[in-house]
Design an enzyme around this catalytic site. Structure first.
Site, PDB file in Angstrom:
ATOM      1  CD  GLU A   1     -57.146 -16.740 -76.613  1.00 40.88           C
ATOM      2  OE1 GLU A   1     -58.238 -17.313 -76.469  1.00 40.88           O
ATOM      3  OE2 GLU A   1     -56.845 -16.081 -77.622  1.00 40.88           O
TER       4      GLU A   1
ATOM      5  CB  CYS B   1     -59.462 -21.205 -68.613  1.00 42.19           C
ATOM      6  SG  CYS B   1     -58.984 -22.229 -70.020  1.00 42.19           S
TER       7      CYS B   1
HETATM    8  P1  NAD Z   1     -53.108 -13.526 -64.350  1.00 39.15           P
HETATM    9  O1  NAD Z   1     -54.009 -12.674 -65.147  1.00 39.15           O
HETATM   10  O2  NAD Z   1     -52.960 -13.223 -62.908  1.00 39.15           O
HETATM   11  O3  NAD Z   1     -51.612 -13.474 -64.948  1.00 39.15           O
HETATM   12  C1  NAD Z   1     -51.300 -13.893 -66.272  1.00 39.15           C
HETATM   13  C2  NAD Z   1     -50.020 -13.174 -66.707  1.00 39.15           C
HETATM   14  O4  NAD Z   1     -50.276 -11.786 -66.888  1.00 39.15           O
HETATM   15  C3  NAD Z   1     -48.877 -13.252 -65.700  1.00 39.15           C
HETATM   16  O5  NAD Z   1     -47.683 -13.360 -66.440  1.00 39.15           O
HETATM   17  C4  NAD Z   1     -48.958 -11.920 -64.977  1.00 39.15           C
HETATM   18  O6  NAD Z   1     -47.728 -11.500 -64.463  1.00 39.15           O
HETATM   19  C5  NAD Z   1     -49.420 -10.997 -66.085  1.00 39.15           C
HETATM   20  N1  NAD Z   1     -50.214  -9.852 -65.638  1.00 39.15           N
HETATM   21  C6  NAD Z   1     -51.313  -9.892 -64.855  1.00 39.15           C
HETATM   22  N2  NAD Z   1     -51.825  -8.656 -64.725  1.00 39.15           N
HETATM   23  C7  NAD Z   1     -51.035  -7.822 -65.442  1.00 39.15           C
HETATM   24  C8  NAD Z   1     -51.031  -6.408 -65.697  1.00 39.15           C
HETATM   25  N3  NAD Z   1     -51.957  -5.608 -65.184  1.00 39.15           N
HETATM   26  N4  NAD Z   1     -50.083  -5.896 -66.500  1.00 39.15           N
HETATM   27  C9  NAD Z   1     -49.143  -6.694 -67.044  1.00 39.15           C
HETATM   28  N5  NAD Z   1     -49.073  -8.038 -66.818  1.00 39.15           N
HETATM   29  C10 NAD Z   1     -50.002  -8.580 -66.025  1.00 39.15           C
HETATM   30  O7  NAD Z   1     -53.587 -15.033 -64.565  1.00 39.15           O
HETATM   31  P2  NAD Z   1     -53.119 -16.352 -63.778  1.00 39.15           P
HETATM   32  O8  NAD Z   1     -53.644 -16.291 -62.385  1.00 39.15           O
HETATM   33  O9  NAD Z   1     -51.672 -16.620 -64.001  1.00 39.15           O
HETATM   34  O10 NAD Z   1     -53.901 -17.481 -64.596  1.00 39.15           O
HETATM   35  C11 NAD Z   1     -55.177 -17.924 -64.266  1.00 39.15           C
HETATM   36  C12 NAD Z   1     -56.226 -17.244 -65.109  1.00 39.15           C
HETATM   37  O11 NAD Z   1     -55.976 -17.503 -66.486  1.00 39.15           O
HETATM   38  C13 NAD Z   1     -57.630 -17.775 -64.858  1.00 39.15           C
HETATM   39  O12 NAD Z   1     -58.534 -16.703 -64.843  1.00 39.15           O
HETATM   40  C14 NAD Z   1     -57.887 -18.667 -66.039  1.00 39.15           C
HETATM   41  O13 NAD Z   1     -59.254 -18.850 -66.343  1.00 39.15           O
HETATM   42  C15 NAD Z   1     -57.161 -17.959 -67.126  1.00 39.15           C
HETATM   43  N6  NAD Z   1     -56.814 -18.868 -68.212  1.00 39.15           N
HETATM   44  C16 NAD Z   1     -57.431 -18.717 -69.424  1.00 39.15           C
HETATM   45  C17 NAD Z   1     -57.158 -19.627 -70.444  1.00 39.15           C
HETATM   46  C18 NAD Z   1     -57.795 -19.533 -71.808  1.00 39.15           C
HETATM   47  O14 NAD Z   1     -57.268 -20.125 -72.737  1.00 39.15           O
HETATM   48  N7  NAD Z   1     -58.910 -18.835 -71.974  1.00 39.15           N
HETATM   49  C19 NAD Z   1     -56.264 -20.665 -70.220  1.00 39.15           C
HETATM   50  C20 NAD Z   1     -55.646 -20.759 -68.974  1.00 39.15           C
HETATM   51  C21 NAD Z   1     -55.911 -19.854 -67.978  1.00 39.15           C
END
Ligand code: NAD
Length: 474
Positions: free
Chosen positions: A230, A264
């Protein structure tokens, strides 16, 4: 040992401090989850339903401290954090209904037996959560995954460990003595990497498109692992006509700037006709955005929005805005710091990018890019001119335009005369293109938490010989 800390973005005060799980701790958690899986999966569904209902009760009794924790850790105002906790509580009933409707058992009579559809859990699910809805979004994976019979290892965002820990307390209370069924591990990227590299059967991820692309690649050779991604979007809102410009402007402002642009589904791009209506609307949006109240989560009167998650996030968004201006974007309302506040506080910004080539990326902040177009064909082209496809909106009273928008606009959430951020828990939520991988969450989360097993069965082998009778050599 590495230490993880989270901070109140409004004040910089420490909220949580603890140890980040290293690779060994992650492997140990996965092993416990693996051992717990067969027993948990073998329980009758009613027993798992009883556990998630106890979890709901645990949330109910902690709803105010949970909301305060979410608000402190993310900076979102308390009214919004309370809504998030209400969604977490509501998720339990919705997930029980979805599990029955989408992942239940179905039987139909066939000649010589029955066709039976059952669903089986995958095994050990890793859940990685984002910071912006640190309770509601991971909860939307965890509740259906556990209901279906999976065990779960959850790593909250490194920005919101306290919220993750508070959720874990509720699960502990609900599960009682069932070690390994649900575990919360804390840590940043390295902990997440160890988790996804470990012995998992599924990764349920809500987060950035960049991380999602990375996971698609690293799981290309692990087809046995179910991936539910997502991700973000670069969402268009086409504002074409409205009887009341002020009402239309209110939809735009809510779409673009709620949660300080950190949803998002926020509208990132406003597409308007190059007409008097378009001009009036953009002016009304800028004026209304200037009246938005900004403050800390616990201030009175309540602000509408809080700060961004961190000063680094504000710096990152400012750099993107500066890059747009360097490409020729015209500032209608600037992206500014808020006087007397921490550097995480910013004002909503509106930029006119008409006719410019701008990067197709998500700016996860209150930044709205306006494009003026000559006709509705051009509006649809502009709306679809993205590698993402999460949410989209149309502001118009014209039913024919709405029909066309629904047919031609490519997004998983398509709203009319309501903010792009509006979504019902009784509906699926997911996106096309780089916004996901065709495994929508919310009401359809039950689909990725279990796999279907189709059987053709009879109580004994009687009748099979008769089917061959006359077709065998004597
Ligand atoms: P992020 O991708 O930076 O991190 C999300 C999670 O993934 C965190 O727990 C992080 O530690 C982990 N993570 C990140 N990269 C990783 C990797 N390479 N390996 C392992 N773990 C990893 O996202 P964020 O900044 O916390 O959230 C914001 C983003 O989420 C925005 O892009 C937003 O659009 C998206 N989002 C999507 C939805 C949806 O339902 N489509 C909902 C909310 C937020």
């Amino acid at each position: 040992m590495s230490v993880l800390r989270s901070f109140d973005p409004a004040t910089g005060d420490l909220v949580w401090e603890g140890e980040a799980a290293g690779a060994d701790a992650v492997s140990a958690a996965l092993l416990r989850a693996r051992r717990a899986f067969p027993g948990w999966a073998a329980l009758p569904l009613e027993a798992r339903v009883a556990v998630v209902e106890r979890y709901r009760a645990a949330l109910e009794t902690r709803k105010e401290p949970m909301a305060q924790m979410i608000a402190r850790e993310t900076g979102k105002p308390l009214w919004e954090a309370r809504g998030e906790v209400a969604s977490m509580i509501g998720k339990v009933g919705l997930s029980i209904a979805a599990q029955a409707e989408r992942a239940g058992e179905k039987r139909s009579d066939m000649p010589f037996g029955q066709a039976v559809l059952r669903h089986r859990p995958h095994g050990v699910m890793a859940v990685l959560g984002p910071f912006n809805f640190p309770g509601h979004l991971p909860n939307g994976h965890i509740v259906p995954a556990l209901l279906a019979g999976n065990t779960v290892v959850f790593k909250p965002s490194e920005m919101t460990p306290a919220t993750g820990a508070a959720m874990a307390e509720c699960w502990e209370e609900a599960l009682g003595d069932r070690p390994g069924v649900f575990q919360c591990i804390q840590g940043a990227r390295a902990t997440g990497e160890a988790l996804v590299a470990g012995a998992i059967d599924g990764l349920l991820f809500t987060g950035s498109a960049g991380a999602g692309t990375h996971f698609r690649r690293i799981f290309a050779d692990r087809p046995d692992v179910i991936l539910a991604l997502e991700l973000g979007g670069n969402n268009p809102l086409v504002a074409w006509d409205a009887a009341e410009v002020e009402e239309a402007a209110a939809v735009v402002v809510q779409s673009a700037f709620i949660t300080t642009g950190q949803r998002c589904s926020c509208a990132r791009r406003l597409i308007v006709p190059d007409s008097a209506f378009g001009t009036a609307l953009v002016e009304a949006v800028a004026a209304l955005a200037g009246r938005v109240t900004i403050g800390a989560w616990d201030e009175t009167p309540e602000p509408w929005i809080g700060p961004l998650i961190s000063e680094a996030a504000a710096d990152g968004a400012r750099a993107r805005v500066d890059a747009l201006v360097a490409r020729g974007a015209r500032t209608i309302k600037p992206f500014s710091a808020v006087e007397g506040r921490s550097a995480a506080f910013v004002t909503p910004a509106v930029l006119d990018v008409t006719g410019l080539f701008v990067p197709d990326e998500e700016i996860f902040a209150p930044v709205l890019q306006v494009s003026r177009v000559p006709d509705f064909d051009a509006a649809l082209d502009a709306a679809n001119n993205t590698r993402f496809g999460l949410s989209a909106g149309l502001l118009s009273a014209d039913d024919a335009l709405w029909d066309r928008f629904l047919r031609e606009c490519r997004a998983g959430v398509v709203n009319r005369n309501r903010p792009t951020t509006g979504a019902a828990g009784s509906m699926p939520f997911g996106g096309l293109g780089e916004s996901g991988n065709h495994r929508p969450s919310a009401y359809y989360a039950a689909d990725y938490c279990a796999y279907p097993v189709a059987s053709f069965e009879a109580p004994d082998a009687a009748g099979n010989g008769a089917a061959l009778a006359g077709k065998l050599r004597p």
